[in-house]
Each structure stands twice: as structure tokens, then as C-alpha cells.
Design a protein around this motif. Structure first.
Motif, PDB file in Angstrom:
ATOM      1  N   LYS A  69       0.843  -1.191   0.000  1.00  0.00           N
ATOM      2  CA  LYS A  69       0.000   0.000   0.000  1.00  0.00           C
ATOM      3  C   LYS A  69       0.877   1.240   0.000  1.00  0.00           C
ATOM      4  CE  LYS A  69      -2.094   1.612   3.692  1.00  0.00           C
ATOM      5  NZ  LYS A  69      -3.003   1.732   4.849  1.00  0.00           N
ATOM      6  N   ALA A  70       0.593   2.137  -0.929  1.00  0.00           N
ATOM      7  CA  ALA A  70       1.242   3.447  -0.950  1.00  0.00           C
ATOM      8  C   ALA A  70       0.209   4.478  -0.535  1.00  0.00           C
ATOM      9  CB  ALA A  70       1.773   3.754  -2.347  1.00  0.00           C
ATOM     10  N   SER A  71       0.514   5.239   0.505  1.00  0.00           N
ATOM     11  CA  SER A  71      -0.415   6.253   1.012  1.00  0.00           C
ATOM     12  C   SER A  71       0.280   7.606   1.045  1.00  0.00           C
ATOM     13  CB  SER A  71      -0.882   5.904   2.427  1.00  0.00           C
ATOM     14  OG  SER A  71      -1.554   4.680   2.451  1.00  0.00           O
ATOM     15  N   SER A  72      -0.354   8.598   0.434  1.00  0.00           N
ATOM     16  CA  SER A  72       0.203   9.949   0.471  1.00  0.00           C
ATOM     17  C   SER A  72      -0.682  10.841   1.327  1.00  0.00           C
ATOM     18  CB  SER A  72       0.300  10.527  -0.948  1.00  0.00           C
ATOM     19  OG  SER A  72      -0.984  10.695  -1.511  1.00  0.00           O
ATOM     20  N   GLY A  73      -0.101  11.884   1.872  1.00  0.00           N
ATOM     21  CA  GLY A  73      -0.855  12.827   2.690  1.00  0.00           C
ATOM     22  C   GLY A  73      -0.111  14.135   2.826  1.00  0.00           C
ATOM     23  N   GLY A  74      -0.862  15.180   3.122  1.00  0.00           N
ATOM     24  CA  GLY A  74      -0.251  16.467   3.373  1.00  0.00           C
ATOM     25  C   GLY A  74       0.051  17.303   2.141  1.00  0.00           C
ATOM     26  N   PHE A  75      -0.435  16.860   0.994  1.00  0.00           N
ATOM     27  CA  PHE A  75      -0.240  17.641  -0.238  1.00  0.00           C
ATOM     28  C   PHE A  75      -1.369  18.678  -0.317  1.00  0.00           C
ATOM     29  CE2 PHE A  75       2.246  13.920  -0.830  1.00  0.00           C
ATOM     30  CZ  PHE A  75       3.232  14.203  -1.772  1.00  0.00           C
ATOM     31  N   ILE A  76      -1.239  19.727   0.470  1.00  0.00           N
ATOM     32  CA  ILE A  76      -2.375  20.614   0.733  1.00  0.00           C
ATOM     33  C   ILE A  76      -2.844  21.388  -0.495  1.00  0.00           C
ATOM     34  CG2 ILE A  76      -1.872  20.833   3.193  1.00  0.00           C
ATOM     35  CD1 ILE A  76      -0.484  23.487   2.599  1.00  0.00           C
ATOM     36  N   TYR A  77      -1.975  21.565  -1.483  1.00  0.00           N
ATOM     37  CA  TYR A  77      -2.372  22.335  -2.665  1.00  0.00           C
ATOM     38  C   TYR A  77      -2.861  21.451  -3.814  1.00  0.00           C
ATOM     39  CZ  TYR A  77      -0.120  26.189  -0.231  1.00  0.00           C
ATOM     40  OH  TYR A  77       0.212  27.126   0.704  1.00  0.00           O
ATOM     41  N   ASN A  78      -2.931  20.154  -3.573  1.00  0.00           N
ATOM     42  CA  ASN A  78      -3.357  19.247  -4.646  1.00  0.00           C
ATOM     43  C   ASN A  78      -4.705  19.608  -5.268  1.00  0.00           C
ATOM     44  OD1 ASN A  78      -1.095  17.682  -4.733  1.00  0.00           O
ATOM     45  ND2 ASN A  78      -2.059  15.807  -4.005  1.00  0.00           N
ATOM     46  N   PRO A  79      -5.751  19.864  -4.455  1.00  0.00           N
ATOM     47  CA  PRO A  79      -7.068  20.120  -5.063  1.00  0.00           C
ATOM     48  C   PRO A  79      -7.060  21.290  -6.041  1.00  0.00           C
ATOM     49  CG  PRO A  79      -7.309  19.658  -2.731  1.00  0.00           C
ATOM     50  CD  PRO A  79      -5.834  19.805  -2.979  1.00  0.00           C
ATOM     51  N   THR A  80      -6.352  22.349  -5.711  1.00  0.00           N
ATOM     52  CA  THR A  80      -6.353  23.521  -6.595  1.00  0.00           C
ATOM     53  C   THR A  80      -5.270  23.430  -7.670  1.00  0.00           C
ATOM     54  OG1 THR A  80      -4.949  24.667  -4.964  1.00  0.00           O
ATOM     55  CG2 THR A  80      -7.333  25.080  -4.880  1.00  0.00           C
ATOM     56  N   ALA A  81      -4.107  22.886  -7.317  1.00  0.00           N
ATOM     57  CA  ALA A  81      -2.989  22.875  -8.261  1.00  0.00           C
ATOM     58  C   ALA A  81      -3.031  21.700  -9.228  1.00  0.00           C
ATOM     59  CB  ALA A  81      -1.658  22.857  -7.502  1.00  0.00           C
ATOM     60  N   HIS A  82      -3.549  20.546  -8.765  1.00  0.00           N
ATOM     61  CA  HIS A  82      -3.476  19.343  -9.581  1.00  0.00           C
ATOM     62  C   HIS A  82      -4.826  18.656  -9.790  1.00  0.00           C
ATOM     63  CE1 HIS A  82       0.868  19.668  -9.349  1.00  0.00           C
ATOM     64  NE2 HIS A  82       0.788  19.735  -8.026  1.00  0.00           N
ATOM     65  N   GLY A  83      -5.849  19.146  -9.108  1.00  0.00           N
ATOM     66  CA  GLY A  83      -7.171  18.547  -9.284  1.00  0.00           C
ATOM     67  C   GLY A  83      -7.322  17.169  -8.682  1.00  0.00           C
ATOM     68  N   VAL A  84      -6.507  16.845  -7.678  1.00  0.00           N
ATOM     69  CA  VAL A  84      -6.604  15.555  -6.987  1.00  0.00           C
ATOM     70  C   VAL A  84      -6.615  15.813  -5.481  1.00  0.00           C
ATOM     71  CG1 VAL A  84      -5.505  14.226  -8.836  1.00  0.00           C
ATOM     72  CG2 VAL A  84      -4.082  15.268  -7.053  1.00  0.00           C
ATOM     73  N   PRO A  85      -7.045  14.818  -4.658  1.00  0.00           N
ATOM     74  CA  PRO A  85      -7.101  15.028  -3.201  1.00  0.00           C
ATOM     75  C   PRO A  85      -5.724  15.269  -2.590  1.00  0.00           C
ATOM     76  CG  PRO A  85      -8.404  13.112  -3.858  1.00  0.00           C
ATOM     77  CD  PRO A  85      -7.607  13.512  -5.055  1.00  0.00           C
ATOM     78  N   SER A  86      -5.737  15.821  -1.381  1.00  0.00           N
ATOM     79  CA  SER A  86      -4.481  16.081  -0.674  1.00  0.00           C
ATOM     80  C   SER A  86      -3.822  14.804  -0.164  1.00  0.00           C
ATOM     81  CB  SER A  86      -4.725  17.036   0.500  1.00  0.00           C
ATOM     82  OG  SER A  86      -5.666  16.480   1.398  1.00  0.00           O
ATOM     83  N   GLY A  87      -4.607  13.735  -0.058  1.00  0.00           N
ATOM     84  CA  GLY A  87      -4.071  12.433   0.320  1.00  0.00           C
ATOM     85  C   GLY A  87      -4.726  11.339  -0.502  1.00  0.00           C
ATOM     86  N   MET A  88      -3.945  10.372  -0.935  1.00  0.00           N
ATOM     87  CA  MET A  88      -4.469   9.286  -1.763  1.00  0.00           C
ATOM     88  C   MET A  88      -3.828   7.967  -1.361  1.00  0.00           C
ATOM     89  SD  MET A  88      -4.349  11.220  -5.463  1.00  0.00           S
ATOM     90  CE  MET A  88      -2.844  12.110  -5.017  1.00  0.00           C
ATOM     91  N   GLY A  89      -4.399   6.872  -1.841  1.00  0.00           N
ATOM     92  CA  GLY A  89      -3.836   5.556  -1.559  1.00  0.00           C
ATOM     93  C   GLY A  89      -3.999   4.623  -2.746  1.00  0.00           C
ATOM     94  N   THR A  90      -3.037   3.748  -2.920  1.00  0.00           N
ATOM     95  CA  THR A  90      -3.087   2.724  -3.962  1.00  0.00           C
ATOM     96  C   THR A  90      -2.585   1.417  -3.368  1.00  0.00           C
ATOM     97  OG1 THR A  90      -2.569   4.375  -5.659  1.00  0.00           O
ATOM     98  CG2 THR A  90      -2.313   2.061  -6.273  1.00  0.00           C
ATOM     99  N   ILE A  91      -3.264   0.320  -3.684  1.00  0.00           N
ATOM    100  CA  ILE A  91      -2.856  -0.995  -3.197  1.00  0.00           C
ATOM    101  C   ILE A  91      -2.582  -1.912  -4.381  1.00  0.00           C
ATOM    102  CG2 ILE A  91      -3.617  -3.077  -1.971  1.00  0.00           C
ATOM    103  CD1 ILE A  91      -5.082  -1.306  -0.024  1.00  0.00           C
ATOM    104  N   LEU A  92      -1.454  -2.601  -4.304  1.00  0.00           N
ATOM    105  CA  LEU A  92      -1.113  -3.650  -5.261  1.00  0.00           C
ATOM    106  C   LEU A  92      -1.165  -4.988  -4.543  1.00  0.00           C
ATOM    107  CD1 LEU A  92       2.066  -2.143  -7.015  1.00  0.00           C
ATOM    108  CD2 LEU A  92      -0.332  -1.849  -7.655  1.00  0.00           C
ATOM    109  N   LEU A  93      -1.807  -5.979  -5.178  1.00  0.00           N
ATOM    110  CA  LEU A  93      -1.809  -7.339  -4.668  1.00  0.00           C
ATOM    111  C   LEU A  93      -1.003  -8.216  -5.622  1.00  0.00           C
ATOM    112  CD1 LEU A  93      -5.538  -7.857  -3.568  1.00  0.00           C
ATOM    113  CD2 LEU A  93      -3.600  -7.089  -2.175  1.00  0.00           C
ATOM    114  N   PHE A  94      -0.085  -9.011  -5.045  1.00  0.00           N
ATOM    115  CA  PHE A  94       0.756  -9.905  -5.826  1.00  0.00           C
ATOM    116  C   PHE A  94       0.448 -11.353  -5.444  1.00  0.00           C
ATOM    117  CE2 PHE A  94       2.997  -5.937  -5.240  1.00  0.00           C
ATOM    118  CZ  PHE A  94       3.610  -5.677  -6.461  1.00  0.00           C
ATOM    119  N   ASP A  95       0.425 -12.232  -6.430  1.00  0.00           N
ATOM    120  CA  ASP A  95       0.369 -13.667  -6.175  1.00  0.00           C
ATOM    121  C   ASP A  95       1.754 -14.088  -5.694  1.00  0.00           C
ATOM    122  OD1 ASP A  95       0.419 -16.460  -6.340  1.00  0.00           O
ATOM    123  OD2 ASP A  95      -0.962 -16.510  -8.023  1.00  0.00           O
TER     124      ASP A  95
END
Length: 330
Positions: A69-95
């Protein structure tokens, strides 16, 4: 081998809180049954005003799945500068048998869900059977998640809530009463809320003692959620002197959990930690032994919780034909 892609909306439809509670119970038992490999997580702190990205990795031998799991947080300008949330998460599952990626899923919901479920698992194992009233110090998203989860395992008769921010507190009251029909009593102080608690939940980003030891009545179960790294603190270290201390991971909690503070103050030693919660769920250690005990569950969160929860979501997606398959190797 094809890889399944699951977007945030699909993830939210593929699991309910009751299933998450079961997945977290499974994770805790697995952790204390030599079924888990879980390296220390790593983080990258980026220059201000950007935030940080943490990576948590876990292998569960029983399901032969490795999760990252990769979790980001604290990117306070994301909503206005990049159009994405200030924190996000992505999970990879491997066999684990082949090393192939079997699933890529949005991970922004899973941390909140499995953290909420951890509180409910501790309540089942450690709270008094006649517990009725909850005090919530902190009224943000994780406080809501704790109530959603605990409501699955006990009947909550009332919630005494406190927050530094009146607007947040007012919205918490409105949302909880509308969603569950549980009365929320707005406390005028932390002390007033804590003194009413059969179960005390702390879900703040506190940097100092928020809850004083003499406010907590005998028999209270404390779900300490907010402290997951050095510098954070919610509880008076004196609370630990005469409490039964249960942690999710001794290694993590003594290094960066709430338990670090009484250890650092020489109020307790590591030998005073009663158990990891998986040991109690497996019946190897006793849970609550009297209605007078104060029990503390220190939760720092573990990769194996992400693993079991994400694997359940993946299985539900396969069973219900949800998501989009793609192939890396063509």
C-alpha cells in the motif's frame, strides 16, 4: 495472467464494515500465528509544501498474497494545483507463488475502514459486556469510522463528543444522529466527555496529553488510534501505570505508538505490556478479567490488515464480476 483494476467507487461497493471487522480479526490472529511477514514500513518526506508518501508491505502465508500500500498525505495544494485530493492511496496485490500483480485497487478507503474495524475488534475482546456509552475525543473522519464499526458489535446508547473545532463537532453530531439515530451529547470539555465513557475513543492528531489519567473511570476501555508516529500523543502516560495494556504490534507501538510515552517516562517497561491483541483473540492471553480494569488498546495499524481487507475486496470483485481486467504482458 491478467490483472484486475478496481476504482474507488467499485471498492466502496465491494465490502461492508462487518466484512472488514472479520478481515481485521483474521489479520491479528495471523500476525500472532507465524503466518505473516511484515517489514518495517518506509516513508518519503518531500520538501514543503508537499507532504509524504508511506509504503507498507505484507505477506500472508495462508492466502499466498503479498500486498503493498502506498499512502500519500499532506499535499495541501493538490485540489487547486493538480485537481486531486491532498491524500491518496493505492494498493497492489501480488500472487506470492509467481510474483505477478493480480490486482491494482484504489486504497484511499481501506486505511479508514480497517482502522475503524480495529477499534471494534478491541471492543469485542476487551470492553465490559455492559458498556453503553462512548466518548469520542476527536470528531473527524476516523471518529465516524470508529462509530460505524463499533455499532456493528455493540448497542451504543449515547456518544459524548469533544473537538477543538465547534463546526466539526456540530457536523459530527448531525451526521451520526442522522446515520445511526444515536444521540450525541456535545461536551463542553474533554474532561466532561471522558468522565462519561464506558469506551473512550481518541482519534486526534494530538501533539501532547489530551486525556488526563484521573478523568478515566474504572472499567473504561480506551481505543487509542491517533498516535502512529513519534511526536504524536493523546494520553497522559500515567494512565498506563495501572491499566491493562494491549497493542496491535509490540514492535510498532513501543517505537511510535502511544505506548512509547510511558516507556520513555519510565512509568512502565516492555514487560508491563499484557499482550498483542492477536494473542487474546487466539485465547493465548486473557482479555478483560474484571469490570474494574482499565484496558488500553494501542493501535498503530499494520500492513497485514491492508492485506486481508484488500484480498477480501478482490475476492468479492471476482465473485461479482466487478472491475476491469488488463494484461501487462502481451
Amino acid at each position: 495472467m491478467k490483472t484486475l483494476l478496481l476504482k474507488k467507487g467499485e471498492v466502496s461497493r465491494l465490502i461492508c464494515m462487518k466484512e472488514v471487522i472479520g478481515a481485521v480479526e483474521e489479520a491479528y490472529k495471523a500476525f500472532n500465528s507465524d503466518q505473516v511477514e511484515q517489514p518495517d514500513y518506509i516513508g518519503i518526506h518531500l520538501p514543503s509544501p508537499r507532504g509524504e508518501i508511506d509504503f507498507k508491505l505484507g505477506y500472508y502465508k495462508a492466502n499466498e498474497v503479498i500486498s503493498m500500500k502506498a499512502s500519500s498525505g499532506g499535499f495541501i495544494y493538490n485540489p487547486t494545483a493538480h485537481g486531486v485530493p491532498s491524500g491518496m492511496g493505492t494498493i497492489l496485490l501480488f500472487d506470492a507463488r509467481s510474483g505477478a500483480v493480480i490486482c491494482v485497487m484504489d486504497g484511499s478507503l481501506i486505511t479508514g475502514l480497517r482502522t475503524g474495524a480495529s477499534g471494534a475488534v478491541s471492543v469485542k475482546a476487551l470492553a465490559r459486556k455492559n458498556a453503553k456509552k462512548i466518548a469520542s475525543v476527536g470528531t473527524g473522519n476516523q471518529a465516524r469510522m470508529q462509530i460505524r464499526a463499533i455499532n456493528e458489535v455493540m448497542k451504543i446508547e449515547g456518544i459524548h463528543a469533544w473537538s477543538r473545532t465547534l463546526d466539526t463537532l456540530s457536523k459530527f453530531k448531525t451526521d451520526i444522529e442522522r446515520e445511526f439515530g444515536i444521540p450525541v451529547i456535545v461536551a463542553s470539555s474533554k474532561k466532561e466527555a471522558v468522565e462519561q465513557a464506558d469506551i473512550l475513543i481518541t482519534t486526534t492528531r494530538g501533539k501532547g496529553e489530551l486525556v488526563e489519567a484521573h478523568w478515566v473511570k474504572p472499567g473504561t476501555h480506551i481505543v487509542a488510534i491517533g498516535t502512529d508516529q513519534r511526536g504524536k500523543q493523546e494520553l497522559d502516560p500515567e494512565l498506563f501505570r495501572n491499566a491493562k495494556i494491549i497493542v496491535d504490534s509490540i514492535t510498532q507501538c513501543t517505537e511510535k505508538g502511544e505506548t512509547w510515552h510511558p516507556l520513555n517516562s519510565n512509568i512502565i517497561t516492555k514487560d508491563d505490556i499484557h499482550a498483542e491483541i492477536g494473542e487474546i483473540l487466539l485465547g493465548r492471553k486473557a482479555g478483560r478479567e474484571s469490570d474494574e480494569e482499565i484496558t488500553i488498546f494501542d493501535s498503530t495499524g499494520m500492513a497485514i490488515q491492508d492485506n486481508t481487507t484488500a484480498t477480501k475486496i478482490y475476492q468479492n470483485a471476482i465473485d461479482n464480476n466487478v472491475g476491469t481486467f488488463f494484461q501487462f504482458l502481451e
